[in-house]
Design an enzyme around this catalytic site. Sequence first.
Site, PDB file in Angstrom:
ATOM      1  N   GLN A  73      -5.009  -1.495   9.360  1.00 18.65           N
ATOM      2  CA  GLN A  73      -4.890  -2.820   8.758  1.00 18.65           C
ATOM      3  C   GLN A  73      -5.463  -3.885   9.694  1.00 18.65           C
ATOM      4  O   GLN A  73      -5.144  -3.924  10.887  1.00 18.65           O
ATOM      5  CB  GLN A  73      -3.406  -3.110   8.438  1.00 18.65           C
ATOM      6  CG  GLN A  73      -3.165  -4.385   7.648  1.00 18.65           C
ATOM      7  CD  GLN A  73      -3.653  -4.310   6.206  1.00 18.65           C
ATOM      8  OE1 GLN A  73      -3.823  -3.237   5.638  1.00 18.65           O
ATOM      9  NE2 GLN A  73      -3.875  -5.456   5.598  1.00 18.65           N
ATOM     10  N   LYS A  99       0.837  -1.211   0.000  1.00 15.96           N
ATOM     11  CA  LYS A  99       0.000   0.000   0.000  1.00 15.96           C
ATOM     12  C   LYS A  99       0.865   1.251   0.000  1.00 15.96           C
ATOM     13  O   LYS A  99       0.564   2.229  -0.702  1.00 15.96           O
ATOM     14  CB  LYS A  99      -0.951  -0.016   1.215  1.00 15.96           C
ATOM     15  CG  LYS A  99      -2.023  -1.088   1.080  1.00 15.96           C
ATOM     16  CD  LYS A  99      -2.903  -1.264   2.304  1.00 15.96           C
ATOM     17  CE  LYS A  99      -3.837  -2.457   2.054  1.00 15.96           C
ATOM     18  NZ  LYS A  99      -4.836  -2.650   3.100  1.00 15.96           N
ATOM     19  N   ASP A 115     -11.448   2.480   3.595  1.00 16.76           N
ATOM     20  CA  ASP A 115     -11.772   1.052   3.466  1.00 16.76           C
ATOM     21  C   ASP A 115     -13.274   0.837   3.262  1.00 16.76           C
ATOM     22  O   ASP A 115     -13.697  -0.266   2.926  1.00 16.76           O
ATOM     23  CB  ASP A 115     -11.387   0.303   4.755  1.00 16.76           C
ATOM     24  CG  ASP A 115      -9.979  -0.266   4.709  1.00 16.76           C
ATOM     25  OD1 ASP A 115      -9.564  -0.721   3.626  1.00 16.76           O
ATOM     26  OD2 ASP A 115      -9.315  -0.274   5.766  1.00 16.76           O
TER      27      ASP A 115
HETATM   28  N1  L34 Z   1      -8.172  -2.470   6.899  1.00 16.47           N
HETATM   29  N2  L34 Z   1      -7.412  -4.570   6.386  1.00 16.47           N
HETATM   30  C1  L34 Z   1      -7.914  -3.400   5.982  1.00 16.47           C
HETATM   31  N3  L34 Z   1      -8.174  -3.126   4.676  1.00 16.47           N
HETATM   32  C2  L34 Z   1      -7.911  -4.065   3.722  1.00 16.47           C
HETATM   33  O1  L34 Z   1      -8.208  -3.821   2.447  1.00 16.47           O
HETATM   34  C3  L34 Z   1      -7.366  -5.282   4.112  1.00 16.47           C
HETATM   35  N4  L34 Z   1      -7.006  -6.254   3.199  1.00 16.47           N
HETATM   36  C4  L34 Z   1      -7.157  -7.663   3.564  1.00 16.47           C
HETATM   37  C5  L34 Z   1      -6.483  -7.854   4.924  1.00 16.47           C
HETATM   38  N5  L34 Z   1      -6.702  -6.760   5.851  1.00 16.47           N
HETATM   39  C6  L34 Z   1      -7.138  -5.531   5.469  1.00 16.47           C
HETATM   40  C7  L34 Z   1      -5.963  -6.131   2.355  1.00 16.47           C
HETATM   41  O2  L34 Z   1      -5.402  -5.077   2.141  1.00 16.47           O
HETATM   42  C8  L34 Z   1      -6.426  -8.354   2.436  1.00 16.47           C
HETATM   43  N6  L34 Z   1      -5.642  -7.314   1.809  1.00 16.47           N
HETATM   44  C9  L34 Z   1      -4.657  -7.531   0.829  1.00 16.47           C
HETATM   45  C10 L34 Z   1      -4.033  -6.491   0.181  1.00 16.47           C
HETATM   46  C11 L34 Z   1      -3.051  -6.711  -0.751  1.00 16.47           C
HETATM   47  C12 L34 Z   1      -2.671  -7.973  -1.071  1.00 16.47           C
HETATM   48  C13 L34 Z   1      -3.288  -9.025  -0.449  1.00 16.47           C
HETATM   49  C14 L34 Z   1      -4.268  -8.815   0.508  1.00 16.47           C
HETATM   50  C15 L34 Z   1      -1.581  -8.184  -2.055  1.00 16.47           C
HETATM   51  O3  L34 Z   1      -0.813  -7.292  -2.321  1.00 16.47           O
HETATM   52  N7  L34 Z   1      -1.464  -9.391  -2.613  1.00 16.47           N
HETATM   53  C16 L34 Z   1      -0.438  -9.750  -3.564  1.00 16.47           C
HETATM   54  C17 L34 Z   1       0.538 -10.767  -2.998  1.00 16.47           C
HETATM   55  C18 L34 Z   1       1.165 -10.355  -1.749  1.00 16.47           C
HETATM   56  C19 L34 Z   1       2.089 -11.418  -1.175  1.00 16.47           C
HETATM   57  O4  L34 Z   1       3.070 -11.748  -1.837  1.00 16.47           O
HETATM   58  O5  L34 Z   1       1.809 -11.905  -0.094  1.00 16.47           O
HETATM   59  C20 L34 Z   1      -1.129 -10.397  -4.767  1.00 16.47           C
HETATM   60  O6  L34 Z   1      -0.548 -10.372  -5.854  1.00 16.47           O
HETATM   61  O7  L34 Z   1      -2.211 -10.940  -4.590  1.00 16.47           O
END
Ligand code: L34
Length: 284
Positions: free
Chosen positions: A97, A53, A120
């Site tokens: 988060q 982020k 959010d």
């Molecule tokens: N307050 N909490 C709040 N807002 C959110 O919108 C979230 N979420 C979820 C968990 N807690 C939160 C996220 O941001 C899940 N989440 C989230 C955000 C980004 C990614 C995954 C989950 C992400 O960047 N995923 C990458 C891989 C990351 C890795 O290597 O672990 C992807 O390509 O899917």
Amino acid sequence: MAKIIDGKAVSAQVKENIAKEVAQLKEKHGISIGLAVVIVGNNPASRIYVNNKKKACEAVGFESFEYALPEETTQDELLALIDKLNADDKVDGILVQLPLPKHLDEKIVIDNISPDKDVDAFHPVNVGKIMIGDYSFLPCTPAGVMELIASTGVEISGKECVVVGRSNIVGKPMSMLLLHKSGTVTICHSRTKDLAAECKRADILVAAVGVPKLIKGDMIKEGAVVIDVGMNRLEDGKLCGDVDFESCEKVASYITPVPGGVGPMTIAMLMKNTLTAAKKKIAL
Ligand code: L34
């Protein structure tokens, strides 16, 4: 074989458009846009997501303010920080988060974020707005899913849409967004009697339950659009979705990978909401 929906590419496009708008706002109005990111404790997955982020903020031209608080932070300390951020003009959006450590009450924390800075869209006021189709703030993950579906060109109107999972942050708002696009929406959960039969009817299937590889190829309809919101970490450290990609890609028309699918879109939509918050402040 299904076409793979490239969440990284779609999110890059969204962020590029946001960056252009941010640059214009800076030039015309001399404003800077800020996102406060609060992370409590040492959850390694949360750390990765928060870092992603912050990188996205940099890419679109936002300032990001990180508050990394220790595990033993008290509820009062966290609420005091939120009060401070609510009152800070440099902060357009506030993101706490999740999950929080167990001794902290997520509901009370969310209730205390100003709805105008709730990027959010977790605050009850914003959740209520989503119900009636007033998207002041988009729920990030569901809105990202909608963009991914739109990128396929598949129409939602009149389609059988099945959402697996009923969480407040994904399943429920996801169902609303699909409904507002005139999909016929079914929400499945742990008490659903015949999950395979429900999934098999879906033209558009969204899996958001947190059960690794729950959805198998023989549970889905030929030509379905399959969106995998799952973000499960296996014991070997590898990421895996709620969809069994190998068997489903043989049956679906479009499918999202994990990683590189919904995750990057969640972050792109967070950027969009932060821009919306900043624009509301200067009444644009
Ligand atoms: N307050 N909490 C709040 N807002 C959110 O919108 C979230 N979420 C979820 C968990 N807690 C939160 C996220 O941001 C899940 N989440 C989230 C955000 C980004 C990614 C995954 C989950 C992400 O960047 N995923 C990458 C891989 C990351 C890795 O290597 O672990 C992807 O390509 O899917």
